[in-house]
Design a protein around this motif. Structure first.
Motif, PDB file in Angstrom:
ATOM      1  N   THR A 201      35.538  11.534   2.909  1.00  0.00           N
ATOM      2  CA  THR A 201      36.850  11.621   3.555  1.00  0.00           C
ATOM      3  C   THR A 201      36.817  12.677   4.658  1.00  0.00           C
ATOM      4  OG1 THR A 201      37.536  13.201   1.865  1.00  0.00           O
ATOM      5  CG2 THR A 201      38.160  10.892   1.515  1.00  0.00           C
ATOM      6  N   GLY A 202      35.743  13.431   4.743  1.00  0.00           N
ATOM      7  CA  GLY A 202      35.628  14.397   5.851  1.00  0.00           C
ATOM      8  C   GLY A 202      34.788  15.609   5.542  1.00  0.00           C
ATOM      9  N   ASN A 203      35.214  16.398   4.558  1.00  0.00           N
ATOM     10  CA  ASN A 203      34.574  17.704   4.364  1.00  0.00           C
ATOM     11  C   ASN A 203      33.133  17.620   3.879  1.00  0.00           C
ATOM     12  OD1 ASN A 203      36.512  19.408   5.306  1.00  0.00           O
ATOM     13  ND2 ASN A 203      37.502  19.743   3.339  1.00  0.00           N
TER      14      ASN A 203
ATOM     15  N   HIS B  15      36.655  16.446  12.234  1.00  0.00           N
ATOM     16  CA  HIS B  15      35.524  16.276  11.323  1.00  0.00           C
ATOM     17  C   HIS B  15      34.482  15.374  11.972  1.00  0.00           C
ATOM     18  CE1 HIS B  15      37.975  17.166   7.434  1.00  0.00           C
ATOM     19  NE2 HIS B  15      37.658  18.234   8.109  1.00  0.00           N
TER      20      HIS B  15
ATOM     21  N   THR C  68      41.534  14.469   3.818  1.00  0.00           N
ATOM     22  CA  THR C  68      40.380  14.862   2.991  1.00  0.00           C
ATOM     23  C   THR C  68      40.613  14.533   1.519  1.00  0.00           C
ATOM     24  OG1 THR C  68      41.305  17.067   3.122  1.00  0.00           O
ATOM     25  CG2 THR C  68      39.282  16.706   4.317  1.00  0.00           C
TER      26      THR C  68
END
Ligand code: PLP
Length: 451
Positions: free
Chosen positions: A149-151, A179, A321
């Motif tokens: 989701t990104g991180n 991101h 996220t």
């Protein structure tokens, strides 16, 4: 069979020995019975760990989680790829303690775990990424796939670049632009998928199969779990008392899985006798686990409750996220939460900005969107009577605001556009204080008598 000198990976369901990471990768990260859940066991004397935690050992890596090298699944120190992650402070936030007492009559201690201070990419995913990059270097892995989701993918992008690994990332279309840019800037490939996180996971799996590339196993991946369990060792090292409550923003739940593993591993050392109560918070626009938990609780946890959860398609959360709409790990996470006496709760994400303003006003720590869910979870938990007198609460500040400029713009409340000096009244920063507190406390009126 090889002579495994440091650690072995075992299948969780059968207890069968798989071997080390080279064996695990060669088996395409699948146990002989077809399952994917494994656990890692170390041969080193546990008293060594006690020495490291008690700072008696002359350790070589004080500035990262590699302080625990003897208890991490890597043979050769030369393969460590580190940017100083996992050596982050625990701060005491007395303003939250005072608030808990004054507004809700609860006497507790409140600490925050400052993952925003991680030097790789400023989130608690850096811990997993240092482990992944080092293991891949050790075993000559050159290509890898991850859905995110990104991180997690941002962290992997940077660390795997340092390990010379080509990373293909699959992100949902609602992922934060910053991101995406960061991953691309490190020279990794971003596939932005038209669809949600579940769709991104599906395409990542198809890509891995098509090109025969190793794929991250998500929340149960032993690479992530082994790295994140060092949080437990760090809390013992840094805190006078082990937390009785742990609050975290919840997406898929690697954090709780890893913490449980860490605590079980050291149960004979006498540091910790039981799990903290896990209070896991999901944003209200993507809260499938919180919904499932509420239903189970209302029905007294009926038979089969662990497999009764909704799947949210294209969740429209403002905190991308945390946009895991299909919570496949719910059976694992919910049983950990139940065992711990904790809760899975929903956080009204419309309160995120006010929470972030308060935290930064009081501490100057700039919390990122997902971290406001953990902080807001503390307020929700107070209101609902989940925090008790005597609790030692640890809130995981999972990320800073560095990579969320749009969020920071919203958090800013003090800019005034002027064209003459007459419009510039003399400034005193305390004028904001009452307003900021009021905005938060009005959202969380006292509901129940705790004790
Ligand atoms: C800052 C932050 N907090 C919390 C989470 C949730 O982590 P998990 O549910 O895997 O433990 C994430 C996941 O992306 C995150 O980036």
């Amino acid at each position: 069979m090889k002579d495994y000198k440091k650690y072995v990976i075992k299948c969780q369901s059968t207890g069968e020995v798989i071997g080390d990471f080279s064996d695990w990768f060669a088996m395409n990260q699948t146990c002989p019975d077809g399952s994917k859940m494994v656990t890692v066991e170390y041969f080193e004397d546990l008293n060594e760990l006690k020495n490291i935690i008690n700072k008696k050992e002359n350790y070589k890596y004080p500035q990262s989680l590699w302080r625990y090298f003897k208890f991490l699944p890597l043979y050769n120190e030369k393969n460590i790829i580190s940017l100083g992650e996992g050596a982050i402070p625990v701060n005491r936030w007395t303003f939250l303690e005072q608030m808990a007492k004054d507004a809700y009559g609860v006497n507790c201690k409140v600490f925050v775990y400052r993952n925003d201070e991680n030097q790789g990419t400023g989130t608690f995913k850096d811990a997993a990424a240092t482990m992944a990059a080092s293991i891949m270097k050790e075993h000559g892995v050159k290509e890898y796939v991850i859905a995110s989701t990104g991180n997690i993918a941002t962290a992997y992008s940077r660390y795997l670049a340092l390990a010379g690994v080509s990373l293909s990332v699959f992100i949902p279309e609602n992922a934060q632009l910053t991101h995406q840019s960061e991953m691309g800037t490190y020279g990794q490939r971003v596939f932005k998928v038209k669809g949600d996180y579940a769709k991104a996971k599906q395409l990542a799996a198809e890509y891995a199969q098509k090109y025969n590339v190793l794929i991250s196993l998500g929340n149960i991946d032993p690479i992530r779990v082994e790295a994140k369990r060092t949080m437990v060792f760090e809390w013992i090292r840094l805190m006078e008392e082990f937390p009785t409550v742990y609050i975290q923003a919840l997406s898929g739940g690697t954090g709780p899985i890893a913490i449980k593993k860490g605590i079980e591993e050291i149960k004979d050392l006498g540091f910790v006798s039981k799990l903290p109560r896990f209070i896991l918070a999901q944003p209200h626009r993507c809260n499938p686990m919180a919904q499932a938990w509420k239903k189970a609780q209302e029905n007294n946890f009926p038979e089969g409750w662990l497999n009764d959860y909704p799947i949210l398609k294209n969740p429209q959360t403002t905190i991308p996220t945390l946009s895991t709409g299909n919570p496949t790990t719910y059976p694992i996470i919910a049983s950990i939460v139940k065992e711990s006496g904790g809760e899975i709760i929903s956080f009204n994400e419309d309160n995120a900005i006010d929470i972030a303003r308060l935290a930064t006003y009081e501490t100057t720590v700039k919390v990122g969107p997902a971290a406001t869910v953990a902080l807001g979870g503390f307020f929700e938990a107070l209101v609902d009577g989940h925090i008790k007198d005597g609790d030692v609460v640890l809130i995981n500040i999972g990320e800073g605001a560095k990579r969320s400029p749009e969020f920071m713009e919203e958090v800013n409340y003090s800019t005034k556009i002027v064209s003459s000096i007459d419009e510039c009244e003399k400034f005193n920063r305390t004028q904001y204080k009452d307003e900021i507190w009021k905005n938060v406390l009005d959202r969380y009126p006292k509901k129940v008598e705790t004790k």
